[in-house]
Write an enzyme that holds these catalytic residues in place. Structure first.
Site, mmCIF file in Angstrom:
data_model
loop_
_atom_site.group_PDB
_atom_site.id
_atom_site.type_symbol
_atom_site.label_atom_id
_atom_site.label_comp_id
_atom_site.label_asym_id
_atom_site.label_seq_id
_atom_site.Cartn_x
_atom_site.Cartn_y
_atom_site.Cartn_z
ATOM 1 N N ARG A 10 0.836 -1.218 0.000
ATOM 2 C CA ARG A 10 0.000 0.000 0.000
ATOM 3 C C ARG A 10 0.862 1.256 0.000
ATOM 4 N NH1 ARG A 10 -5.250 -0.127 2.277
ATOM 5 N NH2 ARG A 10 -4.926 1.771 3.464
ATOM 6 N N TYR A 65 -9.806 -5.247 3.045
ATOM 7 C CA TYR A 65 -9.142 -4.036 3.534
ATOM 8 C C TYR A 65 -9.344 -2.928 2.482
ATOM 9 C CZ TYR A 65 -5.032 -1.575 5.652
ATOM 10 O OH TYR A 65 -4.165 -0.695 6.255
ATOM 11 N N ASP A 108 -10.292 0.773 0.954
ATOM 12 C CA ASP A 108 -10.348 2.203 1.245
ATOM 13 C C ASP A 108 -11.719 2.743 0.819
ATOM 14 O OD1 ASP A 108 -7.913 2.764 2.475
ATOM 15 O OD2 ASP A 108 -6.850 2.725 0.569
ATOM 16 N N ARG A 163 9.666 5.881 -3.216
ATOM 17 C CA ARG A 163 9.963 6.867 -4.272
ATOM 18 C C ARG A 163 11.381 7.374 -4.184
ATOM 19 N NH1 ARG A 163 5.456 10.125 -2.532
ATOM 20 N NH2 ARG A 163 3.632 9.146 -3.471
ATOM 21 N N ARG A 191 -8.697 -6.722 13.521
ATOM 22 C CA ARG A 191 -8.035 -5.893 14.523
ATOM 23 C C ARG A 191 -8.991 -4.779 14.901
ATOM 24 N NH1 ARG A 191 -4.043 -7.662 17.381
ATOM 25 N NH2 ARG A 191 -2.825 -5.729 17.439
ATOM 26 N N ARG A 218 -0.025 5.513 16.385
ATOM 27 C CA ARG A 218 0.114 6.867 15.858
ATOM 28 C C ARG A 218 -0.686 7.862 16.689
ATOM 29 N NH1 ARG A 218 -2.733 5.221 10.062
ATOM 30 N NH2 ARG A 218 -4.742 4.664 10.928
ATOM 31 N N GLU A 256 -3.760 6.023 18.929
ATOM 32 C CA GLU A 256 -4.409 4.778 18.463
ATOM 33 C C GLU A 256 -3.679 3.555 19.018
ATOM 34 O OE1 GLU A 256 -4.988 4.675 14.212
ATOM 35 O OE2 GLU A 256 -5.989 6.628 14.204
HETATM 36 P P1 FAD Z 1 -18.498 0.926 7.828
HETATM 37 O O1 FAD Z 1 -18.107 2.337 7.736
HETATM 38 O O2 FAD Z 1 -17.855 0.064 8.874
HETATM 39 O O3 FAD Z 1 -20.088 0.882 8.041
HETATM 40 C C1 FAD Z 1 -20.765 -0.265 8.431
HETATM 41 C C2 FAD Z 1 -21.895 0.180 9.343
HETATM 42 O O4 FAD Z 1 -22.722 -0.935 9.610
HETATM 43 C C3 FAD Z 1 -21.406 0.686 10.692
HETATM 44 O O5 FAD Z 1 -21.984 1.942 10.971
HETATM 45 C C4 FAD Z 1 -21.884 -0.378 11.682
HETATM 46 O O6 FAD Z 1 -22.203 0.154 12.954
HETATM 47 C C5 FAD Z 1 -23.088 -0.922 10.970
HETATM 48 N N1 FAD Z 1 -23.411 -2.314 11.330
HETATM 49 C C6 FAD Z 1 -22.552 -3.366 11.317
HETATM 50 N N2 FAD Z 1 -23.195 -4.494 11.666
HETATM 51 C C7 FAD Z 1 -24.496 -4.135 11.880
HETATM 52 C C8 FAD Z 1 -25.635 -4.876 12.286
HETATM 53 N N3 FAD Z 1 -25.582 -6.196 12.503
HETATM 54 N N4 FAD Z 1 -26.803 -4.213 12.427
HETATM 55 C C9 FAD Z 1 -26.872 -2.847 12.200
HETATM 56 N N5 FAD Z 1 -25.810 -2.124 11.828
HETATM 57 C C10 FAD Z 1 -24.630 -2.755 11.671
HETATM 58 N N6 FAD Z 1 -10.189 4.636 3.937
HETATM 59 C C11 FAD Z 1 -9.647 5.605 3.162
HETATM 60 O O7 FAD Z 1 -9.973 5.717 1.972
HETATM 61 N N7 FAD Z 1 -8.747 6.488 3.679
HETATM 62 C C12 FAD Z 1 -8.346 6.447 4.988
HETATM 63 O O8 FAD Z 1 -7.537 7.270 5.418
HETATM 64 C C13 FAD Z 1 -8.909 5.435 5.821
HETATM 65 N N8 FAD Z 1 -8.538 5.340 7.108
HETATM 66 C C14 FAD Z 1 -9.106 4.371 7.900
HETATM 67 C C15 FAD Z 1 -8.717 4.294 9.245
HETATM 68 C C16 FAD Z 1 -9.284 3.325 10.070
HETATM 69 C C17 FAD Z 1 -8.869 3.254 11.512
HETATM 70 C C18 FAD Z 1 -10.226 2.418 9.530
HETATM 71 C C19 FAD Z 1 -10.831 1.350 10.406
HETATM 72 C C20 FAD Z 1 -10.602 2.479 8.198
HETATM 73 C C21 FAD Z 1 -10.045 3.442 7.374
HETATM 74 N N9 FAD Z 1 -10.413 3.571 6.038
HETATM 75 C C22 FAD Z 1 -9.843 4.536 5.243
HETATM 76 C C23 FAD Z 1 -11.418 2.658 5.434
HETATM 77 C C24 FAD Z 1 -12.837 3.227 5.495
HETATM 78 O O9 FAD Z 1 -13.231 3.389 6.837
HETATM 79 C C25 FAD Z 1 -13.756 2.249 4.797
HETATM 80 O O10 FAD Z 1 -13.360 2.020 3.466
HETATM 81 C C26 FAD Z 1 -15.239 2.682 4.752
HETATM 82 O O11 FAD Z 1 -15.596 3.554 5.770
HETATM 83 C C27 FAD Z 1 -16.056 1.422 4.847
HETATM 84 O O12 FAD Z 1 -17.429 1.698 4.662
HETATM 85 P P2 FAD Z 1 -18.462 0.515 4.925
HETATM 86 O O13 FAD Z 1 -19.801 1.052 4.647
HETATM 87 O O14 FAD Z 1 -18.008 -0.704 4.236
HETATM 88 O O15 FAD Z 1 -18.291 0.146 6.480
HETATM 89 N N1 UDP Z 2 3.314 0.854 7.944
HETATM 90 C C1 UDP Z 2 4.562 0.807 8.527
HETATM 91 N N2 UDP Z 2 5.079 1.929 9.094
HETATM 92 C C2 UDP Z 2 4.409 3.099 9.102
HETATM 93 C C3 UDP Z 2 3.134 3.159 8.479
HETATM 94 C C4 UDP Z 2 2.603 2.018 7.915
HETATM 95 O O1 UDP Z 2 5.190 -0.237 8.548
HETATM 96 O O2 UDP Z 2 4.928 4.093 9.660
HETATM 97 C C5 UDP Z 2 2.765 -0.387 7.364
HETATM 98 C C6 UDP Z 2 1.897 -1.136 8.384
HETATM 99 O O3 UDP Z 2 2.069 -2.519 8.155
HETATM 100 C C7 UDP Z 2 0.506 -0.706 8.008
HETATM 101 C C8 UDP Z 2 0.617 -0.634 6.481
HETATM 102 O O4 UDP Z 2 1.942 -0.109 6.266
HETATM 103 O O5 UDP Z 2 -0.467 -1.635 8.421
HETATM 104 C C9 UDP Z 2 -0.426 0.243 5.809
HETATM 105 O O6 UDP Z 2 -0.336 1.531 6.355
HETATM 106 P P1 UDP Z 2 -1.500 2.568 6.215
HETATM 107 O O7 UDP Z 2 -1.012 3.870 6.746
HETATM 108 O O8 UDP Z 2 -1.997 2.514 4.820
HETATM 109 O O9 UDP Z 2 -2.557 1.953 7.221
HETATM 110 P P2 UDP Z 2 -4.030 2.379 7.638
HETATM 111 O O10 UDP Z 2 -4.160 3.861 7.414
HETATM 112 O O11 UDP Z 2 -4.933 1.539 6.806
HETATM 113 O O12 UDP Z 2 -4.061 2.028 9.081
#
Ligand code: FAD
Ligand code: UDP
Length: 370
Positions: free
Chosen positions: A172, A349, A351, A176, A249, A281, A301
């Site tokens: 991911r 996983y 985005d 560069r 996780r 982080r 986190e």
């Molecule tokens: P979710 O947003 O998880 O929505 C699912 C919903 O369903 C939730 O509100 C949940 O409460 C509800 N639900 C689940 N089970 C039930 C049930 N049985 N009954 C009723 N409701 C239920 N993506 C990026 O592009 N850029 C980022 O920087 C980025 N950072 C992230 C950082 C973290 C810590 C995490 C966890 C994810 C990150 N993502 C990021 C990914 C992004 O969150 C997801 O791609 C996107 O939000 C997923 O949307 P979704 O609708 O699939 O799921």
């Molecule tokens: N990662 C790492 N060092 C860093 C940042 C990220 O080794 O300082 C690795 C780590 O395995 C992480 C993966 O790169 O799970 C993807 O990072 P990203 O920032 O895309 O993770 P997310 O935002 O999805 O938590």
């Protein structure tokens, strides 16, 4: 009781895009959401004028013009470019791995010098076909960067040795040989000005939503015959964990409001890459929107293993879980009346841009006749 065409389980991006597109096709939807708010993991909470990304930092980025235009219908995006800083002991490095990182690590200036060092380090391991995250990292970037910036962070994040994790996780991140700290290679990037909630609010519009309502509870008391289901919760939960639970996780966000500090760390994202520091982080939310309001809010986190009953955030797509997911996916195929989607429904996983693309593909398929 009012009848709907679709029962959408989950008000995250997948569910909201589906509802928005369904409405355009004249269909009615009921969204049920187990949390007390809509938006899934992109939900923001306004704290003293700062949009706090309650479920972790979300930076929108995509290579797809179609997805960028789509999401821009619902919000105006700023010019934020993610450029995390990594702290390893008392050393600071720029991410992703680029000439700024290499120059700081080895005191060099040119791409050729960096390449020479990395090639030498790679040759020590001579890995042709990387089988796991450690082999992938060593064959991409060599030992020094792996040991200082990857190993500790990854093992904290995933709670597993880098030799037990799939290689794709580290692919991911860009590598560069230019002085460019942009964390993403995608053409389009930004943060919605005013936060993410407006996107989901506009997508759901006047669609009926029931909060604090879980799927299992809802179906106990309501007749859902005649409705098609869009399910964005955990696929294994839908099938009562009959083959065992998939692994995820989870993250504990320790959020601190610091009214007397205007600028805590000078950057939105600072990663702590050594193993000994327990969090991965620190996010300082105001920097996502270049905010100058007084005070600040930070979130540390802490990553840990998920158990039934807490929030699942990251699917762990190793061989063992992927094999288990396939068994659930085979059951899902047979559920004619249910569309499984999103990060939890597909155990991917993904985005945000990928989730929107998947939801649009699902609606195109669903409404191709209408
Ligand atoms: P979710 O947003 O998880 O929505 C699912 C919903 O369903 C939730 O509100 C949940 O409460 C509800 N639900 C689940 N089970 C039930 C049930 N049985 N009954 C009723 N409701 C239920 N993506 C990026 O592009 N850029 C980022 O920087 C980025 N950072 C992230 C950082 C973290 C810590 C995490 C966890 C994810 C990150 N993502 C990021 C990914 C992004 O969150 C997801 O791609 C996107 O939000 C997923 O949307 P979704 O609708 O699939 O799921
Ligand atoms: N990662 C790492 N060092 C860093 C940042 C990220 O080794 O300082 C690795 C780590 O395995 C992480 C993966 O790169 O799970 C993807 O990072 P990203 O920032 O895309 O993770 P997310 O935002 O999805 O938590």
């Amino acid at each position: 009781m009012k009848k709907y065409d679709y029962l959408i389980v989950g008000s995250g991006l997948f569910g909201a895009v589906f509802a928005y597109e369904a409405k355009k096709h004249g269909k009615t939807c009921l969204v049920i959401e187990k949390r007390n708010h809509i938006g899934g993991n992109i939900y923001c909470e306004n704290v003293n004028g700062i949009n706090v990304h309650k479920y972790g930092a979300h930076i929108f980025h995509t290579s797809s013009r179609k997805i960028w235009d789509y999401v821009n219908q619902f919000a105006e995006f700023n010019h934020y470019v993610n450029s995390p800083v990594a702290v390893y002991k008392d050393e600071l490095y720029n991410l992703p791995f680029n000439m700024n990182t290499f120059s700081k690590m080895w005191g060099i200036k040119t791409p050729d010098q960096a390449k020479e060092i990395i090639e030498k380090q790679k040759a020590l391991f001579n890995i042709e076909n990387p089988q796991n995250l450690e082999e992938q990292a060593l064959s991409l970037i060599g030992k020094d960067v792996y040991e200082k910036l990857i190993k500790g962070y990854t093992e904290k994040q995933w709670g597993r040795s880098c030799t037990e994790l799939p290689a794709f996780i580290i692919r991911r991140l860009p590598v560069r040989y230019t002085y460019d700290n942009n964390y993403f290679n995608d053409r389009f990037q930004g943060i919605p000005i005013g936060g993410y909630n407006q996107i989901i609010e506009k997508m759901l519009g006047d669609t009926d939503v029931l909060l604090e309502t879980s799927y299992k509870d809802y179906i106990k008391n309501h007749d859902i015959s005649g409705m098609k289901i869009v399910y964005t919760g955990n696929i294994d939960e839908y099938f009562d964990y009959q083959f065992g639970a998939l692994q995820y996780r989870t993250v504990r966000f320790e959020t601190e409001i610091l009214p007397d500090v205007d600028n805590y760390q000078g950057n939105a994202v600072v990663n702590y890459t050594e193993r000994e520091i327990p969090f991965t982080r620190i996010i300082e939310h105001k920097h996502f929107e270049f905010s100058s309001v007084p005070g600040t809010v930070i979130s540390r986190e802490y990553s840990s293993e998920w158990k039934v009953g807490i929030e699942p955030y990251y699917p762990i797509n190793n061989d063992e879980n992927n094999a288990l997911y396939k068994k659930y996916a085979a059951l899902a195929e047979k559920e004619q009346n249910v569309i499984f989607g999103g990060r939890l429904g597909r155990y991917q996983y993904y985005d945000m841009d990928k989730v929107i693309a998947a939801a649009l593909a699902a609606t195109e398929e669903e409404f191709k006749e209408s």
